[in-house]
Each structure stands twice: as C-alpha cells, then as structure tokens.
Design a protein around this motif. Structure first.
Motif, PDB file in Angstrom:
ATOM      1  N   SER A 120       9.336  67.671 -13.457  1.00  0.00           N
ATOM      2  CA  SER A 120       8.723  68.959 -13.108  1.00  0.00           C
ATOM      3  C   SER A 120       8.703  69.930 -14.282  1.00  0.00           C
ATOM      4  CB  SER A 120       9.470  69.601 -11.934  1.00  0.00           C
ATOM      5  OG  SER A 120      10.791  69.976 -12.316  1.00  0.00           O
ATOM      6  N   GLN A 121       9.566  69.717 -15.266  1.00  0.00           N
ATOM      7  CA  GLN A 121       9.708  70.658 -16.365  1.00  0.00           C
ATOM      8  C   GLN A 121       8.932  70.261 -17.613  1.00  0.00           C
ATOM      9  OE1 GLN A 121      11.603  73.540 -15.596  1.00  0.00           O
ATOM     10  NE2 GLN A 121      11.290  72.456 -13.658  1.00  0.00           N
TER      11      GLN A 121
ATOM     12  N   SER B  23      -0.671  68.645 -14.237  1.00  0.00           N
ATOM     13  CA  SER B  23      -0.036  69.753 -13.538  1.00  0.00           C
ATOM     14  C   SER B  23      -0.899  71.014 -13.604  1.00  0.00           C
ATOM     15  CB  SER B  23       1.339  70.049 -14.155  1.00  0.00           C
ATOM     16  OG  SER B  23       1.905  71.212 -13.565  1.00  0.00           O
ATOM     17  N   ARG B  24      -0.889  71.760 -12.516  1.00  0.00           N
ATOM     18  CA  ARG B  24      -1.613  73.030 -12.468  1.00  0.00           C
ATOM     19  C   ARG B  24      -0.658  74.225 -12.552  1.00  0.00           C
ATOM     20  NH1 ARG B  24      -6.623  72.287  -8.142  1.00  0.00           N
ATOM     21  NH2 ARG B  24      -7.497  70.401  -9.110  1.00  0.00           N
ATOM     22  N   GLU B  25       0.628  73.934 -12.776  1.00  0.00           N
ATOM     23  CA  GLU B  25       1.590  75.026 -12.908  1.00  0.00           C
ATOM     24  C   GLU B  25       1.483  75.647 -14.294  1.00  0.00           C
ATOM     25  OE1 GLU B  25       5.404  74.496 -10.335  1.00  0.00           O
ATOM     26  OE2 GLU B  25       5.140  72.655 -11.488  1.00  0.00           O
TER      27      GLU B  25
ATOM     28  N   SER C 251       7.290  72.483 -21.382  1.00  0.00           N
ATOM     29  CA  SER C 251       6.148  71.668 -20.974  1.00  0.00           C
ATOM     30  C   SER C 251       5.144  71.420 -22.097  1.00  0.00           C
ATOM     31  CB  SER C 251       5.425  72.327 -19.786  1.00  0.00           C
ATOM     32  OG  SER C 251       4.721  73.487 -20.206  1.00  0.00           O
TER      33      SER C 251
ATOM     34  N   THR D 156       9.752  78.602 -13.945  1.00  0.00           N
ATOM     35  CA  THR D 156       8.304  78.701 -13.766  1.00  0.00           C
ATOM     36  C   THR D 156       7.726  77.471 -13.077  1.00  0.00           C
ATOM     37  OG1 THR D 156       8.119  80.113 -15.720  1.00  0.00           O
ATOM     38  CG2 THR D 156       6.110  78.995 -14.993  1.00  0.00           C
ATOM     39  N   ARG D 157       8.305  76.303 -13.383  1.00  0.00           N
ATOM     40  CA  ARG D 157       7.777  75.053 -12.847  1.00  0.00           C
ATOM     41  C   ARG D 157       8.814  74.384 -11.948  1.00  0.00           C
ATOM     42  NH1 ARG D 157       3.527  73.126 -16.499  1.00  0.00           N
ATOM     43  NH2 ARG D 157       4.085  70.948 -16.127  1.00  0.00           N
ATOM     44  N   GLY D 158       8.326  73.671 -10.957  1.00  0.00           N
ATOM     45  CA  GLY D 158       9.229  72.944 -10.066  1.00  0.00           C
ATOM     46  C   GLY D 158       9.855  73.839  -9.004  1.00  0.00           C
TER      47      GLY D 158
ATOM     48  N   THR E 228       5.080  76.199 -20.047  1.00  0.00           N
ATOM     49  CA  THR E 228       6.325  76.775 -20.546  1.00  0.00           C
ATOM     50  C   THR E 228       6.654  76.116 -21.884  1.00  0.00           C
ATOM     51  OG1 THR E 228       7.776  75.123 -19.531  1.00  0.00           O
ATOM     52  CG2 THR E 228       7.167  77.030 -18.166  1.00  0.00           C
TER      53      THR E 228
END
Length: 242
Positions: free
Chosen positions: A176-177, A183-185, A191, A45-47, A188
């Motif tokens: 990134s995780q 972060s706008r991701e 995270s 999902t991220r990165g 999870t």
C-alpha cells in the motif's frame, strides 16, 4: 518469553526500512527478536490501518521475529506522555531485551522524534523500582538509533550483505505504501519509483565503510563495551589480505 533485541518504530514499515537486515541476520544467528510499532499508521496518505496491520504481520514473518506488537498510540500524535511511557515500560519489563533499536531523534517526522524520546525515557524509567507495573524492574543494556541524519557518523555498522533478500521482501510487503502504477491514491515519498533504490544506496554507503556490500548503521549515545576483544576481532584479520 525473553527477547535479545526489540526494535521500536513509530509506524509499521519504519523498522524494516532501516533495521530489517539487522533483525533478519540476528534471527538467523539464533537470537530472539521482536518489533513494536507505536501506531497503526492510520493517518498515512496511502493505505488503511487494516492494510498496514496485514502488511506488518507478513513483514514480521519474513524477518523471522518472534513477536510483533502495536501499542495503539494515535498516528500523527505519538508523544512521550506518562500513559505512553508506561506502555513501553511494560514491554521492556516483559521481554527484557539486551538491545533496543529505535529512531534517531534528529528527524523531520514528529512521530519519529517523539518515538526516540519516548523509548529513551521509558528505557530509563523501566529500571526505577517505584514505578509499579506488577513486573520486575529492568533496564536494557543498550539503545541503538537508526535512520541517521546527514552528517551523523554511525557508532557501529552491521554487515547485512547476505540479508538483502529478506529485508527487501519485508519492505515490499507494504504494498500500500510503495510504487504502484495502478494506484489512484496520492503520491508520497515512499511511492516514488526510485524509493527502494535510494534505500539500497544508503545501505551500500554504510557497507563501503566496513568493506562489505551492504550495511545498516546505528548510533549509540554511549561508548559500547566490548567484553572479549579477541572474540570481537576473530576472523577479521584474514580479510585484510587480498
């Protein structure tokens, strides 16, 4: 190059989360270690694949592993196919490790389940002379499984109390995780702000089982052989006194 220990993870960061302390400790003791990732984690999902690759390289440096390779299997579709088995067989025959670490097969993530099966099958098939890769056949001495499910008692626990710092830094390399308030991701499980605390709690639990601060637990399907009983227990008797 021959390695003493190779850890196989489905995605970059899997090994660090549950066996990073063990790899750091074994490297500090002079053993040659390595990590092999099945996929690039590109479906996460991220990165991105490129970010995960840079993070994996930095984590490997922190843990002191001799090699880190990625087999390029598709994230989300790691399967024990003949092609995938051959990739793992080549790795095993090339580095000829005494010990292999990988995922426990009882896991909710299909890639983790299939990585466990893939490594187990490849470890067996690597010893078959009629499977030709241009290399000498080889079969590792032991497979130890990490990230044990609830209710699974470890076959052995490695004291990693003195290696909390490099393990934590290796995990934190995956920026990134992990939790990032900027972060706008999408969020999870990894995270969440308390994720690393949860990981530490797992290792603290294993540590209590051996009278240490932190431990990493592994499961073995067979009963491990102890070649020298005296050497195995040397230095432990004094710790019984308070």
């Amino acid at each position: 190059m021959r390695l003493d220990i190779i850890a196989f993870g489905a995605h970059p960061d899997d090994v660090e989360l549950f066996a990073g302390g063990t790899l750091a400790k074994m490297a500090a003791l002079g053993h040659a270690t390595g990590i092999v990732d099945m996929s690039g984690g590109e479906k996460g999902t991220r990165g991105s694949r490129a970010q995960r690759a840079r993070e994996a390289k930095e984590a490997a440096r922190i843990l002191g592993v001799r090699i880190r390779e990625n087999l390029g299997l598709p994230d989300g579709q790691v399967e024990s196919t003949p092609r995938a088995r051959l990739k793992v067989i080549r790795v095993l025959r090339n580095y000829r490790p005494l010990v292999v670490l990988t995922h426990h097969w009882d896991d909710r993530h299909p890639d983790h389940v299939n990585t466990s099966r893939l490594v187990m099958e490849a470890a067996h098939h690597a010893g078959l002379a009629k499977i030709k890769t241009g290399q000498e056949r080889f079969r590792p001495g032991a497979i130890l499984y990490f990230k044990l499910p609830t209710g699974c008692f470890p076959s052995l626990i490695v004291d990693v109390s003195e290696f909390c710092e490099p393990r934590t830094r290796a995990i934190q390399a995956y920026r990134s995780q992990l939790f990032d308030p900027g972060s706008r991701e999408p969020a999870t499980y990894l995270s969440q702000p308390d994720f690393l605390t949860h990981v530490e709690n797992v290792h603290a639990f294993y540590g209590t089982l051996i009278g240490k601060r932190l431990g990493e637990g592994f499961y073995a399907k067979g009963i491990p052989e102890i070649p020298d009983l005296v050497e195995f227990f040397k230095g432990q008797s004094s710790s019984r006194f308070r």
